[in-house]
Structures are given as C-alpha cells and as structure tokens.
Design an enzyme around this catalytic site. Structure first.
Site, PDB file in Angstrom:
ATOM      1  N   ILE A 103      -2.292  -2.065   6.159  1.00  0.00           N
ATOM      2  CA  ILE A 103      -3.675  -2.435   6.447  1.00  0.00           C
ATOM      3  C   ILE A 103      -4.616  -1.734   5.471  1.00  0.00           C
ATOM      4  O   ILE A 103      -4.320  -0.643   4.993  1.00  0.00           O
ATOM      5  CB  ILE A 103      -4.025  -2.095   7.922  1.00  0.00           C
ATOM      6  N   CYS A 104      -5.742  -2.384   5.190  1.00  0.00           N
ATOM      7  CA  CYS A 104      -6.841  -1.840   4.401  1.00  0.00           C
ATOM      8  C   CYS A 104      -6.459  -1.724   2.925  1.00  0.00           C
ATOM      9  O   CYS A 104      -6.201  -2.710   2.270  1.00  0.00           O
ATOM     10  CB  CYS A 104      -7.308  -0.518   4.994  1.00  0.00           C
ATOM     11  N   ALA A 105      -6.419  -0.510   2.393  1.00  0.00           N
ATOM     12  CA  ALA A 105      -6.025  -0.298   0.998  1.00  0.00           C
ATOM     13  C   ALA A 105      -4.509  -0.309   0.832  1.00  0.00           C
ATOM     14  O   ALA A 105      -3.997  -0.548  -0.261  1.00  0.00           O
ATOM     15  CB  ALA A 105      -6.583   1.031   0.493  1.00  0.00           C
ATOM     16  N   TYR A 124      -8.444  -4.636   2.155  1.00  0.00           N
ATOM     17  CA  TYR A 124      -9.849  -4.243   2.190  1.00  0.00           C
ATOM     18  C   TYR A 124     -10.561  -4.944   1.023  1.00  0.00           C
ATOM     19  O   TYR A 124      -9.986  -5.081  -0.055  1.00  0.00           O
ATOM     20  CB  TYR A 124      -9.947  -2.722   2.068  1.00  0.00           C
ATOM     21  N   SER A 150      -3.375  -6.580   6.543  1.00  0.00           N
ATOM     22  CA  SER A 150      -4.633  -6.718   7.265  1.00  0.00           C
ATOM     23  C   SER A 150      -5.748  -6.053   6.465  1.00  0.00           C
ATOM     24  O   SER A 150      -5.490  -5.293   5.533  1.00  0.00           O
ATOM     25  CB  SER A 150      -4.501  -6.107   8.660  1.00  0.00           C
TER      26      SER A 150
END
Length: 185
Positions: A103-105, A124, A150
C-alpha cells in the site's frame, strides 16, 4: 484452517496503513504477525509512535505464510526496499504464485522487484511514476493475480478488507466491515 500473514515493518512506516491491516485481520481471526526488519523488535512509526513487533525478521521462518504485506510511509518504504533478505523472500513468494500486498509507496518496491510488469497496479499519487511496467490504476485497491496494491492511508480499510476477502471470503470481509461500522463500496 487458520490463515497466516506476515506484515513487515521498518522505522518510518505509515502507522495507519500497517496497523489497520493488523487490527482488521486479527478481528477476522487471521494469524497476522508484525515483523521488524531490524535486529531488534523496536520500531518507530512515521509519526513517532514507538512499538514492539511480534517478531524480528532474522528469527522467523516464513514457510507457513499465506500472504506477505508491506505498508508504505517514508522512510519506511525505502528501508523495506533496501533490506535484501525481505526482497529475496518477497521474490521467492511471488514466484511461487503466493499472495503479496503493498500500500501507498510500497508498491514501488514490487515494481523494482519486477512484480508489476504487465499487471494493473496502484500506489500513492506521487509514487505512480514508480510503477514501472504496470498499467496504472486510480482504483483504491487493485488485485491482479497474486498481487494486491492500494493507494494510501485513506484506502487502508478497503485494502485490509480486500485482503481478508481474499483469504477468508467476501462474507467474512463484509462481517468485519459491519462490526467496525464501515460501509464497503
């Protein structure tokens, strides 16, 4: 049969992205363990919260894992991507067709390892350019084969529920969502 998940934490991981997954999976009776990539189990989140992980990487056997998860946050993602034993474990797991999630980075770590080549993925917003080889998506959670990605803190609950759904079925994911008064899209 109980499912086993390991989530890998480094100093500077995004608190909500990591701990939302842990919280919701434990509510679903999934055996999820937090794993420090350091020699010790002490971790400091990106927002200065000090915590102890369940395990340290070097003392853990991951052969019973059903899924491996890495959260984002900086500099946590950087540290995760630089930790070769984790990259080797993720690569071996991925090549066996087992489930990996970021998720994210953190999806940029998967891109660097070659997991996203020809796959649909998300990250992200400022990390989307780091998804080399992927078909970039703006969906909050993207599942392509054995890889789940995500976008960030705001999608952490959706991400966690998606992982629960993949491991235990959508009915269980819906029950967990309802138990925490969360409306799934």
């Amino acid at each position: 049969m109980s499912k086993k998940v390991y989530i890998f934490l480094a100093d500077g991981f995004e608190d909500i992205e990591g701990l939302t997954v842990v919280d919701l999976m434990r509510r679903a009776q999934i055996d999820i363990k937090t794993v420090s990539i350091k020699e010790i189990r002490d971790i400091t989140t990106s927002h200065g919260i000090h915590m102890q992980t369940d395990l340290a990487f070097k003392e853990t056997d991951f052969s019973d894992a059903d899924m491996l998860v890495i959260p984002g946050g900086m500099p946590g993602t950087k540290y995760l991507g630089e930790y070769q034993p984790l990259c080797d474990l993720l690569t071996d797991f991925y090549k066996q067709g087992k489930k990996v999630a970021a998720i994210c980075a953190a999806p940029t770590v998967f891109a660097t390892l070659g997991f996203l080549e020809g796959r649909k993925a998300t990250a992200y917003p400022s990390c989307m350019d780091g998804l080399k080889g992927a078909e970039r998506s703006l969906d909050s959670v993207v599942i392509d084969g054995n890889v789940t990605t995500s976008r960030g803190l705001g999608t952490a609950v959706d991400f966690a529920l998606s992982l629960i759904g993949q491991l235990l079925g959508e009915k269980t994911a819906d029950e967990i969502a309802e138990s925490v008064v969360y409306s799934r899209k």
